[in-house]
Design a protein around this motif. Structure first.
Motif, mmCIF file in Angstrom:
data_model
loop_
_atom_site.group_PDB
_atom_site.id
_atom_site.type_symbol
_atom_site.label_atom_id
_atom_site.label_comp_id
_atom_site.label_asym_id
_atom_site.label_seq_id
_atom_site.Cartn_x
_atom_site.Cartn_y
_atom_site.Cartn_z
ATOM 1 N N ALA A 147 0.821 -1.215 0.000
ATOM 2 C CA ALA A 147 0.000 0.000 0.000
ATOM 3 C C ALA A 147 0.850 1.258 0.000
ATOM 4 N N ALA A 148 2.081 1.191 0.560
ATOM 5 C CA ALA A 148 2.978 2.356 0.558
ATOM 6 C C ALA A 148 4.410 1.873 0.667
ATOM 7 N N PHE A 149 5.296 2.538 -0.091
ATOM 8 C CA PHE A 149 6.719 2.211 -0.098
ATOM 9 C C PHE A 149 7.484 3.315 0.632
ATOM 10 N N ALA A 150 8.554 2.924 1.372
ATOM 11 C CA ALA A 150 9.342 3.905 2.121
ATOM 12 C C ALA A 150 10.831 3.601 1.995
ATOM 13 N N LEU A 169 4.502 6.689 -1.996
ATOM 14 C CA LEU A 169 5.933 6.507 -1.764
ATOM 15 C C LEU A 169 6.493 7.680 -0.976
ATOM 16 N N ILE A 170 7.330 7.402 0.004
ATOM 17 C CA ILE A 170 8.127 8.413 0.687
ATOM 18 C C ILE A 170 9.582 7.976 0.626
ATOM 19 N N HIS A 171 10.428 8.814 0.036
ATOM 20 C CA HIS A 171 11.854 8.510 -0.080
ATOM 21 C C HIS A 171 12.609 9.471 0.830
ATOM 22 N N GLY A 230 -5.743 11.078 -4.402
ATOM 23 C CA GLY A 230 -5.207 11.048 -3.048
ATOM 24 C C GLY A 230 -3.907 10.292 -2.897
ATOM 25 N N ASN A 231 -3.316 9.851 -3.999
ATOM 26 C CA ASN A 231 -2.008 9.201 -3.921
ATOM 27 C C ASN A 231 -0.919 10.255 -3.720
ATOM 28 N N GLU A 232 0.161 9.892 -3.040
ATOM 29 C CA GLU A 232 1.224 10.840 -2.723
ATOM 30 C C GLU A 232 2.598 10.241 -2.986
ATOM 31 N N ILE A 253 8.172 8.024 8.389
ATOM 32 C CA ILE A 253 7.766 6.919 7.511
ATOM 33 C C ILE A 253 6.436 6.336 7.959
ATOM 34 N N TRP A 254 6.322 6.059 9.270
ATOM 35 C CA TRP A 254 5.071 5.461 9.736
ATOM 36 C C TRP A 254 3.892 6.419 9.573
#
Length: 668
Positions: A147-150, A169-171, A230-232, A253-254
């Protein structure tokens, strides 16, 4: 001051609470026949439906280093999620899409869903360095699972071309990263490309941003791209000059990941059985049990595939009363090796969810013959011996087994006493068939047990009608085994008889067990070679201690008696008895050290020590005797003559002799 003390106490209480705020477990799973490991942290109060965070460590690192640095596990009790730190093989990752480590990630999700009941719609993936490079390499094919990549501090190449579906995704990456250098690896350009390719058109940037945990000691730039759904995509570039997992970033991240979920209306499905920890062999029957549910309708079908081949499908046309749907399949005797079970659940809206599980099928325990009576290669069987008993490791089908023996040029078949499946089976040679002296082979065929395992043809060789060991026609192995026993028996009897004298009284406790064996084996006879060998070994083992004791007692007594004879021989010879060497021998003979008490006569070391000590004094006296001047005399036939060791000599002996205690040289 009081307020400061109160803060310390509260901090200490908080720390103590955190010590027990989670449970840590090492979990092994099977991935395509290979055991893989992950370290799992769960809240103390674990409930079904919690989110799952997967973490992949950097190169030359491991889960222990990763969770020791990122501290993300400290959040799970309050944030209520489960975290699994995956362990790479040789501390690295296979970054090929479809490779062994991607399969590891997929199997880890299935295992965590089965073991802990995590919500597979809320699975997140964080990684560091090579763990992030691996994530980018497979990201495009994992959008329906994650559901989300970090990713943190890792990127290789331009991943934008492989990412076709909307992602979250959060890098996180340090401007001063000294390993995956920020500009050299085009961190910002590549993240921007991903956002542009996916048409995330809304862009914002916050400078001097700090993470939301409230304790961050560094700041950075937080850039965000979003779409209308609403995707980020977030890039957090922070001001640090090293390459390490950052505990402060774990909060960021969390807080990012927890807001996202895959389609919540996708059906749920799980493999209840077989379990990952279950052990199976190729003769087992495995009950495959599948459970599924759907949050906004009903499950229309559940399909099971094994190694890509569809095995069965269960269909449903309406909602069940309890909202649960099941598929059961009986997997009969799976082939040996590694297998993949894949289950696909489809709901009434056409949405699907699949899960997979690896199952390893081992070879079955072999069917063996545990014992036989008589045993294989038995001999000295009487000609009227007709019953043969066998015990198998598993019950065999008595209706199929055959026992035959070649007699008179034809195969003669035995009767089988038992019926059905039995471990203990008796074969009887019919009374109408006569046996002859000689060697015969019994062949067992059709050996199939209740599991379907087969034992190849077994051959048992027997020798009939050779009771006499001296029979020259008896086979050599029969004569050899029996002769070894009779030789051991004769030796045991001889050593027993030769130790009857009073000087061996202290060895009586060694003689008693020999006497028992002599009586026991007086009329020994057996059809079993192993029993003959056992009897031989038993006799041989008990002969050796008495033989050794006899030799040591003989050594001691012979030496002691010889010392006495020398003392007596030279008692009246002033040339010898006036010398200190004679006195030393005399004192040694009378010493308690060499004149052993009964208690010491059963100790081999005491016997040997005493004998060797006395021998030294004897050698000293003999060297004195041989040093006395020579006297040449004519032969005196009427006198008894001895050599210098005290042994009688013949009349024609020439050389040094002792006559009446005098040393002389006989010349004729």
């Amino acid at each position: 001051m009081k307020q400061f003390k109160l803060l310390l106490i509260l901090s200490a209480l908080t720390l103590c609470a955190n010590v027990n705020a989670y449970k840590k477990t090492s979990v092994d799973i099977n991935v395509n026949g290979q055991s893989r490991n992950m370290v799992v942290f769960t809240p103390n109060a674990l409930s079904e439906g919690l989110p799952l965070m997967l973490v992949t460590h950097g190169m030359n690192q491991d889960p222990e280093y990763q969770y020791g640095a990122d501290k993300m596990y400290e959040l799970i009790d309050t944030a209520k999620f489960v975290i699994a730190y995956l362990r790479g093989i040789d501390k690295s990752w296979d970054m090929s899409d479809g490779g062994k480590d991607k399969n590891f990630v997929l199997k880890a999700i299935d295992e965590m869903a089965s073991r802990y009941g995590v919500d597979t719609n809320r699975v997140y993936w964080s990684g560091f360095s090579m763990g992030s490079m691996f994530m980018y390499a497979v990201m495009g094919s994992m959008t329906d699972k994650i559901a989300a990549f970090a990713p943190c501090s890792g990127m290789m190449g331009d991943p934008s071309g492989s990412i076709k579906k909307k992602i979250n995704l959060i890098h996180c990456h340090a401007y001063g990263d000294d390993v995956v250098v920020y500009n050299q690896f085009n961190i910002r350009n590549n993240v921007t490309k991903i956002a542009n390719n996916l048409k995330y058109t809304h862009y914002t940037k916050r400078a001097n941003y700090k993470t939301k945990n409230g304790t961050s000691w560094f700041s950075g730039d937080r850039e965000m791209w979003t779409n209308d759904e609403g995707n980020e995509i977030v890039l957090y570039s922070f001001n640090v000059d090293f390459h390490n997992p950052m505990g402060e970033n774990s909060y960021e991240i969390w807080n990012f990941c927890k807001r996202f979920s895959l389609d919540p209306n996708i059906p749920k499905v799980s493999i209840v059985s077989p379990n990952t920890d279950d052990k199976y062999t190729r003769v087992d029957t495995i009950n495959v049990e599948i459970e599924a549910s759907d949050p906004d309708g009903y499950v229309a079908s559940i399909a099971l595939m094994i190694d890509g081949a569809k095995k069965c499908t269960e269909t449903f046309t309406e909602a069940s009363s309890d909202g649960k749907y099941a598929l059961n399949y009986v997997w009969i005797r799976p082939s040996q090796g590694n297998h993949t079970l894949k289950v696909v659940a489809t709901d009434n809206d056409g949405k699907t969810r699949d899960v997979s599980r690896s199952v390893t099928i081992a070879d079955a325990d072999p069917l063996t013959i545990v014992s036989s009576d008589p045993e294989n290669n038995s001999f000295d069987l009487p000609l009227d011996f007709r019953t043969f008993n066998f015990t198998f490791s598993y019950p065999i089908d008595c209706s199929k087994v055959k026992a035959s023996m070649s007699l008179g040029g034809k195969n003669r078949y035995f009767d089988v006493v038992q019926t059905g499946f039995c471990k203990d089976v008796t074969f009887v040679l019919p009374d109408t068939i006569e046996l002859e002296t000689g060697k015969r082979s019994l062949r067992l065929t059709g050996l199939n047990d209740n599991r379907g395992v087969t034992l190849t043809t077994q051959t048992y060789r027997f020798t009939f009608g050779y009771a006499d060991v001296n029979d020259k026609d008896a086979p050599s192995d029969v004569r050899k085994i029996k002769k070894a026993f009779y030789d051991a028996y004769s030796t045991a009897s001889a050593i027993y008889d030769s130790t009857a004298a009073e000087r061996y009284q202290s060895a009586e406790y060694l003689r008693e067990p020999i006497k028992e064996l002599i009586d026991l084996y007086a009329d020994f006879a057996s059809t079993s070679p192993s029993r003959w060998n056992e009897a031989t070994d038993t006799l041989a083992s008990i002969i050796i201690p008495l033989q050794t004791r006899k030799e040591n007692l003989d050594l001691y007594y012979d030496t002691y008696e010889y010392a006495l004879s020398l003392i007596n021989q030279y008692a009246n010879d002033s040339t010898v008895n006036s010398n200190s060497r004679y006195t030393r021998l005399q004192n040694a003979v009378n010493s308690t050290m060499y004149k052993l008490k009964p208690a010491n006569l059963i100790k081999d070391d005491k016997l040997i020590t005493a004998a060797s000590g006395l021998q030294r004094y004897i050698d000293q006296l003999l060297s004195l005797v041989t040093s006395i001047g020579n006297v040449t005399v004519e032969s005196q036939s009427n006198l008894q003559e001895y050599d210098i060791l005290g042994r009688p000599v013949k009349d024609n002996y020439k050389g040094i002799v002792i006559i009446n205690g005098k040393k002389v040289v006989k010349v004729h």
